[in-house]
Design an enzyme around this catalytic site. Structure first.
Site, PDB file in Angstrom:
ATOM      1  CB  SER A  43      44.734  -0.074   7.192  1.00  0.00           C
ATOM      2  OG  SER A  43      43.842   0.394   6.210  1.00  0.00           O
ATOM      3  CD  GLU A 166      37.141  -0.604   2.924  1.00  0.00           C
ATOM      4  OE1 GLU A 166      36.592  -0.253   1.865  1.00  0.00           O
ATOM      5  OE2 GLU A 166      38.063   0.018   3.451  1.00  0.00           O
ATOM      6  CD  GLU A 208      36.389   3.035   5.704  1.00  0.00           C
ATOM      7  OE1 GLU A 208      35.970   2.170   4.905  1.00  0.00           O
ATOM      8  OE2 GLU A 208      37.538   3.494   5.670  1.00  0.00           O
ATOM      9  CG  ASP A 242      40.491  -2.663   1.006  1.00  0.00           C
ATOM     10  OD1 ASP A 242      41.550  -3.247   0.704  1.00  0.00           O
ATOM     11  OD2 ASP A 242      40.457  -1.585   1.642  1.00  0.00           O
ATOM     12  CG  ASP A 310      44.525   1.990  -0.595  1.00  0.00           C
ATOM     13  OD1 ASP A 310      45.043   3.113  -0.728  1.00  0.00           O
ATOM     14  OD2 ASP A 310      43.849   1.693   0.408  1.00  0.00           O
ATOM     15  CE  LYS A 335      42.220   5.042   0.674  1.00  0.00           C
ATOM     16  NZ  LYS A 335      42.804   4.043   1.601  1.00  0.00           N
ATOM     17  NE  ARG A 364      43.077   6.854   4.059  1.00  0.00           N
ATOM     18  CZ  ARG A 364      44.379   6.698   4.006  1.00  0.00           C
ATOM     19  NH1 ARG A 364      45.107   7.511   3.263  1.00  0.00           N
ATOM     20  NH2 ARG A 364      44.994   5.707   4.647  1.00  0.00           N
TER      21      ARG A 364
HETATM   22  P1  PGA Z   1      42.190   3.657   6.012  1.00  0.00           P
HETATM   23  O1  PGA Z   1      41.380   2.593   5.237  1.00  0.00           O
HETATM   24  O2  PGA Z   1      41.605   4.976   5.665  1.00  0.00           O
HETATM   25  O3  PGA Z   1      41.965   3.261   7.425  1.00  0.00           O
HETATM   26  O4  PGA Z   1      43.638   3.556   5.619  1.00  0.00           O
HETATM   27  C1  PGA Z   1      41.707   2.152   4.030  1.00  0.00           C
HETATM   28  C2  PGA Z   1      40.534   2.198   3.100  1.00  0.00           C
HETATM   29  O5  PGA Z   1      39.393   2.503   3.495  1.00  0.00           O
HETATM   30  O6  PGA Z   1      40.833   1.928   1.939  1.00  0.00           O
END
Ligand code: PGA
Length: 412
Positions: A43, A166, A208, A242, A310, A335, A364
């Site tokens: 994303s 998330e 993740e 998130d 973010d 990030k 990520r």
């Molecule tokens: P992404 O996820 O790494 O797919 O952009 C966003 C996140 O984990 O904040």
């Protein structure tokens, strides 16, 4: 420092945790060989520095051979012979070589890979752990972070049942090692609860490592997490969600959980959640260009809740500065691959910290087993590390690195 200068740099195409190509960089000095690899998002926000992808048929256009060539043929010849401890100078040189605002010429993936390898070589030249070297060049105070463990994934990361992307849990109790244990025990307890309620398939995990249960509503997921926390007796647990709202924003409306919200409606939804659950942070509650929505919720909830930017901030100095001026957000997702160099990442973190913002160092969805992120969180003293669930090697590697650092700090 002669002898520690850069002898060689080469790039290669490797796979990330999603099975797509990413960049690995190998850099050598007299002190050794230093390897770094870069992550990639799903994303991805539109204000991030741009990865260079090959197009064409191989890997569905997602190859990174051009970025590798840029490392080998354009970046390496300029950097060989340089002192890897000159991080800022080397990063500036790569920014100049690239010449674009978003690093799209050489590729942010190429540039960041080299930048992190240089950082590791800098630490090697000093003969100190990476986190210590980061603190030295950033002039920050190292602190062990709270682990923000991911429990459930939805949105673009999960099976698509729940729109919120998330659900993370932070247990602010005891040492890092203890927090990791309590958080992981609760994660396993949640697995048992899901197993009983929805069957084994409900404990499959997303990109993740978070569970992806067949639950549609944010509140229902939060209830399940609260049940797990109650079962393990966690009284100091807090939750961060998130929303990744850019992913459900179209033509000025938010299409979320079967409803069609305007800014006020969505803000009211979050406010209700915060009244009912121990939420301490909401990441990207609004879309990346909806600064009005962001400012509104920061005014309503910002006193007690981290409104974490973010996609909206994209680890970008100008955007962070502007957001601070306008009262948009009060916390930063950091990030490195959104910025594209180590130096810019450090500056972004410091700008946020100086403004008393909490800073969340974050992985990520497409990761590698590189553990640089853990050292970054400790070295900058940001206070929080979001590296996913206590599940999947590329996520666990980062938490394990902090466990190692915890011991290293005791010995220094
Ligand atoms: P992404 O996820 O790494 O797919 O952009 C966003 C996140 O984990 O904040």
């Amino acid at each position: 420092m002669i002898g520690h200068n850069i002898k060689s740099i080469r790039g290669r195409e490797i796979l990330d945790s999603k099975g797509y190509p990413t960049i690995e960089v190998e850099l050598s000095t007299e002190a050794g060989v230093f390897v770094a690899s870069v992550p990639s998002g799903t994303s991805t926000g539109k204000y991030e520095a741009k990865e260079l992808r090959d197009g064409g048929d191989k890997y569905f256009g997602r190859g990174v051979q051009k970025a590798v060539q840029n490392i080998d043929q354009i970046i390496a010849p300029k950097l060989v012979g340089k002192n890897p401890q000159e991080q800022q100078e080397i990063d500036n040189l790569m920014i100049e070589l690239d010449g674009t605002i978003d690093k799209s010429q050489l590729g942010a993936n190429a540039i960041l890979g080299v930048s992190v390898a240089v950082l590791k070589a800098g630490a090697g030249a000093e003969n100190v752990p990476l986190w210590q070297w980061i603190a030295q060049i950033a002039k920050t105070k190292p602190v062990l972070p709270f682990p923000c463990l991911l429990y459930v994934e939805g949105g673009m990361h999960g099976r698509g049942d729940v729109d919120t992307q998330e659900f993370m849990v932070v247990i602010e109790d005891g040492s890092f090692k203890e927090q990791l244990r309590l958080g992981t025990e609760t994660y396993h307890t949640l697995r048992e609860i899901l197993n009983k309620k929805f069957g084994k398939a409900s404990t499959n995990v997303g990109l993740e490592g978070g569970f992806t249960p067949p639950v549609q509503e944010t509140e229902d997921v939060l209830d399940l997490i609260m049940e797990a926390l109650k079962k393990t007796g966690q009284k100091k647990a807090k939750i961060i969600i998130d929303a990744a709202a850019s992913t459900f924003f179209r033509n000025g409306r938010y299409y979320f959980e079967g409803e069609d919200f305007n800014q006020q409606g969505l803000s009211d939804f979050y406010t209700k959640l915060c009244q009912k659950y121990p939420i301490i942070g909401i990441e990207d509650p609004f879309a990346e260009d909806d600064w009005v929505g962001f400012r509104g919720i920061t005014q309503v909830l910002g006193q007690n809740i981290n409104i974490i930017g973010d996609d909206v901030l994209a680890t970008n100095l100008q955007r962070i500065e502007e957001a601070q001026k306008k009262g948009v957000c009060n916390a930063l997702i950091l990030k490195p691959n959104q910025a594209g160099t180590v130096s810019e990442t450090i500056k972004a973190a410091k700008l946020a910290l100086e403004h008393n913002w909490d800073v969340f160092v974050k992985h990520r969805s497409g990761e590698t087993c590189d553990t640089f992120l853990a050292d970054l969180a400790v070295g900058l003293g940001t206070g929080f590390l979001m590296a996913g669930a206590p599940n999947r090697g590329e996520r666990v590697a980062k938490y394990n690195r902090v466990l190692r650092i915890e011991q290293e700090m005791q010995n220094i």
